[in-house]
Write a protein that holds these residues in place. Structure first.
Motif, PDB file in Angstrom:
ATOM      1  N   PHE A  19       0.818  -1.218   0.000  1.00 46.20           N
ATOM      2  CA  PHE A  19       0.000   0.000   0.000  1.00 46.20           C
ATOM      3  C   PHE A  19       0.853   1.270   0.000  1.00 46.20           C
ATOM      4  O   PHE A  19       0.510   2.266   0.634  1.00 46.20           O
ATOM      5  CB  PHE A  19      -0.948   0.020   1.208  1.00 46.20           C
ATOM      6  N   LEU A  20       2.008   1.214  -0.674  1.00 42.73           N
ATOM      7  CA  LEU A  20       2.921   2.350  -0.788  1.00 42.73           C
ATOM      8  C   LEU A  20       3.505   2.767   0.556  1.00 42.73           C
ATOM      9  O   LEU A  20       3.893   3.924   0.760  1.00 42.73           O
ATOM     10  CB  LEU A  20       2.214   3.543  -1.444  1.00 42.73           C
ATOM     11  N   GLY A  21       3.554   1.836   1.488  1.00 46.42           N
ATOM     12  CA  GLY A  21       4.218   2.086   2.754  1.00 46.42           C
ATOM     13  C   GLY A  21       3.441   2.968   3.709  1.00 46.42           C
ATOM     14  O   GLY A  21       2.222   3.130   3.594  1.00 46.42           O
ATOM     15  N   PRO A  22       4.127   3.588   4.686  1.00 47.01           N
ATOM     16  CA  PRO A  22       3.464   4.437   5.685  1.00 47.01           C
ATOM     17  C   PRO A  22       2.599   5.549   5.099  1.00 47.01           C
ATOM     18  O   PRO A  22       1.489   5.772   5.590  1.00 47.01           O
ATOM     19  CB  PRO A  22       4.641   4.992   6.490  1.00 47.01           C
ATOM     20  N   PRO A  23       3.057   6.270   4.053  1.00 46.99           N
ATOM     21  CA  PRO A  23       2.173   7.307   3.489  1.00 46.99           C
ATOM     22  C   PRO A  23       0.867   6.726   2.958  1.00 46.99           C
ATOM     23  O   PRO A  23      -0.211   7.296   3.170  1.00 46.99           O
ATOM     24  CB  PRO A  23       3.015   7.910   2.355  1.00 46.99           C
ATOM     25  N   GLY A  24       0.963   5.577   2.284  1.00 52.90           N
ATOM     26  CA  GLY A  24      -0.243   4.944   1.765  1.00 52.90           C
ATOM     27  C   GLY A  24      -1.159   4.472   2.871  1.00 52.90           C
ATOM     28  O   GLY A  24      -2.387   4.634   2.791  1.00 52.90           O
ATOM     29  N   ALA A  25      -0.584   3.891   3.923  1.00 49.08           N
ATOM     30  CA  ALA A  25      -1.394   3.431   5.056  1.00 49.08           C
ATOM     31  C   ALA A  25      -2.102   4.601   5.725  1.00 49.08           C
ATOM     32  O   ALA A  25      -3.273   4.496   6.116  1.00 49.08           O
ATOM     33  CB  ALA A  25      -0.496   2.712   6.072  1.00 49.08           C
ATOM     34  N   PHE A  26      -1.398   5.733   5.851  1.00 46.61           N
ATOM     35  CA  PHE A  26      -1.994   6.913   6.469  1.00 46.61           C
ATOM     36  C   PHE A  26      -3.144   7.449   5.619  1.00 46.61           C
ATOM     37  O   PHE A  26      -4.230   7.761   6.137  1.00 46.61           O
ATOM     38  CB  PHE A  26      -0.926   7.998   6.653  1.00 46.61           C
ATOM     39  N   VAL A  27      -2.933   7.536   4.322  1.00 48.54           N
ATOM     40  CA  VAL A  27      -3.971   8.062   3.424  1.00 48.54           C
ATOM     41  C   VAL A  27      -5.202   7.166   3.429  1.00 48.54           C
ATOM     42  O   VAL A  27      -6.338   7.650   3.518  1.00 48.54           O
ATOM     43  CB  VAL A  27      -3.416   8.206   1.990  1.00 48.54           C
ATOM     44  N   ILE A  28      -5.001   5.852   3.362  1.00 51.36           N
ATOM     45  CA  ILE A  28      -6.129   4.923   3.360  1.00 51.36           C
ATOM     46  C   ILE A  28      -6.913   5.030   4.660  1.00 51.36           C
ATOM     47  O   ILE A  28      -8.151   4.984   4.662  1.00 51.36           O
ATOM     48  CB  ILE A  28      -5.636   3.483   3.144  1.00 51.36           C
ATOM     49  N   SER A  29      -6.201   5.165   5.767  1.00 47.98           N
ATOM     50  CA  SER A  29      -6.863   5.275   7.075  1.00 47.98           C
ATOM     51  C   SER A  29      -7.749   6.517   7.160  1.00 47.98           C
ATOM     52  O   SER A  29      -8.761   6.520   7.869  1.00 47.98           O
ATOM     53  CB  SER A  29      -5.816   5.309   8.200  1.00 47.98           C
ATOM     54  N   ILE A  30      -7.387   7.565   6.436  1.00 45.28           N
ATOM     55  CA  ILE A  30      -8.190   8.792   6.412  1.00 45.28           C
ATOM     56  C   ILE A  30      -9.305   8.683   5.377  1.00 45.28           C
ATOM     57  O   ILE A  30     -10.450   9.100   5.617  1.00 45.28           O
ATOM     58  CB  ILE A  30      -7.305  10.014   6.095  1.00 45.28           C
ATOM     59  N   VAL A  31      -8.981   8.115   4.225  1.00 46.23           N
ATOM     60  CA  VAL A  31      -9.930   8.068   3.104  1.00 46.23           C
ATOM     61  C   VAL A  31     -11.096   7.128   3.376  1.00 46.23           C
ATOM     62  O   VAL A  31     -12.242   7.423   3.002  1.00 46.23           O
ATOM     63  CB  VAL A  31      -9.201   7.668   1.805  1.00 46.23           C
ATOM     64  N   VAL A  32     -10.837   5.993   4.012  1.00 49.86           N
ATOM     65  CA  VAL A  32     -11.907   5.008   4.238  1.00 49.86           C
ATOM     66  C   VAL A  32     -13.084   5.603   4.996  1.00 49.86           C
ATOM     67  O   VAL A  32     -14.237   5.472   4.562  1.00 49.86           O
ATOM     68  CB  VAL A  32     -11.349   3.763   4.965  1.00 49.86           C
ATOM     69  N   PRO A  33     -12.888   6.282   6.143  1.00 55.26           N
ATOM     70  CA  PRO A  33     -14.038   6.907   6.813  1.00 55.26           C
ATOM     71  C   PRO A  33     -14.738   7.952   5.946  1.00 55.26           C
ATOM     72  O   PRO A  33     -15.966   8.064   5.969  1.00 55.26           O
ATOM     73  CB  PRO A  33     -13.420   7.541   8.060  1.00 55.26           C
ATOM     74  N   ILE A  34     -13.948   8.712   5.181  1.00 54.01           N
ATOM     75  CA  ILE A  34     -14.539   9.725   4.306  1.00 54.01           C
ATOM     76  C   ILE A  34     -15.448   9.071   3.266  1.00 54.01           C
ATOM     77  O   ILE A  34     -16.565   9.539   3.003  1.00 54.01           O
ATOM     78  CB  ILE A  34     -13.437  10.554   3.617  1.00 54.01           C
ATOM     79  N   VAL A  35     -14.979   7.978   2.680  1.00 52.33           N
ATOM     80  CA  VAL A  35     -15.780   7.266   1.678  1.00 52.33           C
ATOM     81  C   VAL A  35     -17.060   6.719   2.298  1.00 52.33           C
ATOM     82  O   VAL A  35     -18.140   6.770   1.683  1.00 52.33           O
ATOM     83  CB  VAL A  35     -14.955   6.128   1.042  1.00 52.33           C
ATOM     84  N   LEU A  36     -16.959   6.188   3.506  1.00 53.58           N
ATOM     85  CA  LEU A  36     -18.137   5.642   4.178  1.00 53.58           C
ATOM     86  C   LEU A  36     -19.230   6.694   4.339  1.00 53.58           C
ATOM     87  O   LEU A  36     -20.398   6.445   4.035  1.00 53.58           O
ATOM     88  CB  LEU A  36     -17.741   5.085   5.548  1.00 53.58           C
TER      89      LEU A  36
END
Length: 438
Positions: A19-36
């Motif tokens: 998932f592109l490392g720490p930056p990707g993990a951070f972005v996904i963690s923020i984006v998932v709630p937004i998408v929900l």
């Protein structure tokens, strides 16, 4: 643990990121709630009417002004919904502990041991559905519309639960003797918290990962669908007036959820259990993503009553039946072969590791025929909503990305495991998910 083996030797440092490392993990963690939340506010009666009447400009204006208000942020939290969700999770835990079920062993761990799992998701499913039906029979459809009415609050409560669990498991993974996931021991806090640092965390014989995947997620998905049927029944004057499209969605989802409950033991050999640690990726996926995005079609139909003609009903049923046949037949072949049975006399390839890989039957057509069946079913679940909005088709789009990514992870893992044998296998079975295409 194998004699003379230290736990530190079994927990090597992770050197390769996903998932592109720490930056990707951070972005996904923020984006998932937004998408929900975006899926709700972008396809919700309360946010401005039926999706067909919403233009992109008006949607941007409505959402933009709402997000900027304090009241909007307050509306995301609902104490009644939070207590209801906490009660639901407690019910699942109590059912796991009290209801009868056999204990089965999982795959062999790096320590040489095996975990035991209690198999009683199906009784929990029946109990939960029975309670819901009893409430409906006693009080009518209006007695079970709570989930529709408290949707956003329930999403927020489930999201908070996933955050708490991911953080608690990350902290607990630093205790002496914990077996870590090979991919979650990088030393980076954000990445390891997201991907999951500990493999199979739990309390005693209670395994959090396998518990979350079926009970508070899949069964809640079914209860959400039932609540959506009740909401439409209230609006249309009773269950006899509920649309065929809604009944089809409920039937398809019920069949899928029941299949997962019935084949619970198959879960213990999946990548989520044998390879991945339990972090935010799995906690939010199980507790929030599955129940609240997979049921999107039913929620849409609760307020947008799509009518299907006889040919439409027949066509949707045919598509779903095709997908389910492929999905169940492929999984049946795999499970029988893994258990030492081969009733169809399927051909296989021996590997240097002693493992046998199927090269005929469904598994000779492509490397993941079960994924193909899953994808076909995902489209069938959306067809009853018609074509007035693309939002109800979010699931198959997301699911395609998920399965392709999972196939790529599996391909990489098998290449490391089997070496040249995997190259030979891919020549015999070149297609990954869709025969002749991919």
């Amino acid at each position: 643990m194998a004699k003379g083996t230290k736990i530190d030797e079994l927990n090597p440092r992770t050197t390769k990121y996903e998932f592109l490392g720490p930056p990707g993990a951070f972005v996904i963690s923020i984006v998932v709630p937004i998408v929900l939340y975006a899926l709700y506010f972008g396809c919700s009666e309360a946010s401005g009417g039926h999706p067909p009447s919403l233009s992109l400009a008006s949607l941007r204006e409505n959402v933009g002004s709402a997000v900027g208000s304090v009241e909007w942020w307050r509306s995301l939290w609902d104490w009644d919904a939070s207590f209801a969700y906490l009660g639901w999770y407690a019910f699942c835990v109590a059912s796991w502990a009290v209801l009868p079920g056999k204990w089965v062993e999982g795959t062999t761990l790096r320590t040489g041991g095996k975990l035991k799992y209690k198999v009683n998701a199906l009784p929990t499913f029946f109990l939960a559905i029975s309670i819901a039906l009893a409430l409906i029979i006693r009080g009518g459809p209006q007695a079970f519309t709570f989930i529709y009415e408290k949707w956003v609050g329930l999403v927020s409560a489930a999201l908070l639960m996933s955050l708490v669990q991911a953080t608690a498991c990350y902290i607990a993974s630093f205790r002496p003797g914990a077996l870590l996931a090979l991919g979650g021991n990088s030393g980076n806090v954000v990445y390891d918290w997201f991907i999951g640092r500990e493999l199979n965390p739990g309390i005693g014989c209670f395994d959090i990962s396998t518990f979350n995947e079926l009970r508070p997620s899949m069964i809640l998905w079914e209860l959400i669908d039932i609540s959506m049927v009740c909401e439409q029944a209230v609006r249309r004057g009773g269950f006899v007036n509920v649309t065929a499209s809604m009944w089809l969605v409920l039937a398809f989802h019920t069949l899928y959820v029941f299949d997962c409950m019935y084949n619970e033991s198959a879960l213990f050999t999946t990548m989520d259990v044998t390879t991945d640690g339990f972090g935010f990726m799995l906690s939010v996926g199980d507790l929030v993503w599955i129940p609240f995005t997979f049921s999107l079609q039913a929620r849409y139909l609760a307020f947008c009553h799509v009518e299907l003609g006889a040919l439409g009903v027949l066509g949707v049923i045919t598509v779903n039946a095709l997908g389910y046949w492929i999905f169940r037949s492929a999984n049946g072949e795999k499970n029988e072969f893994r258990n030492g049975r081969n009733p169809k006399n399927l051909k296989y390839m021996d590997t240097k590791r002693g493992t046998k890989l199927l090269i005929t039957g469904w598994w000779g057509m492509c490397q993941h025929p079960n994924y193909l069946g899953d994808l076909i079913m995902s489209v069938a679940w959306c067809l009853p909503t018609g074509f007035s909005t693309p939002i109800t088709y979010f699931y198959p789009v997301y699911f395609t990305v998920l399965l392709v990514h999972r196939q790529m992870r599996d391909d990489e893992a098998c290449a490391q495991k089997y070496g040249d044998d995997w190259k030979k296998y891919k020549k015999l079975v070149p297609y990954k998910i869709v025969p002749g295409i991919y």
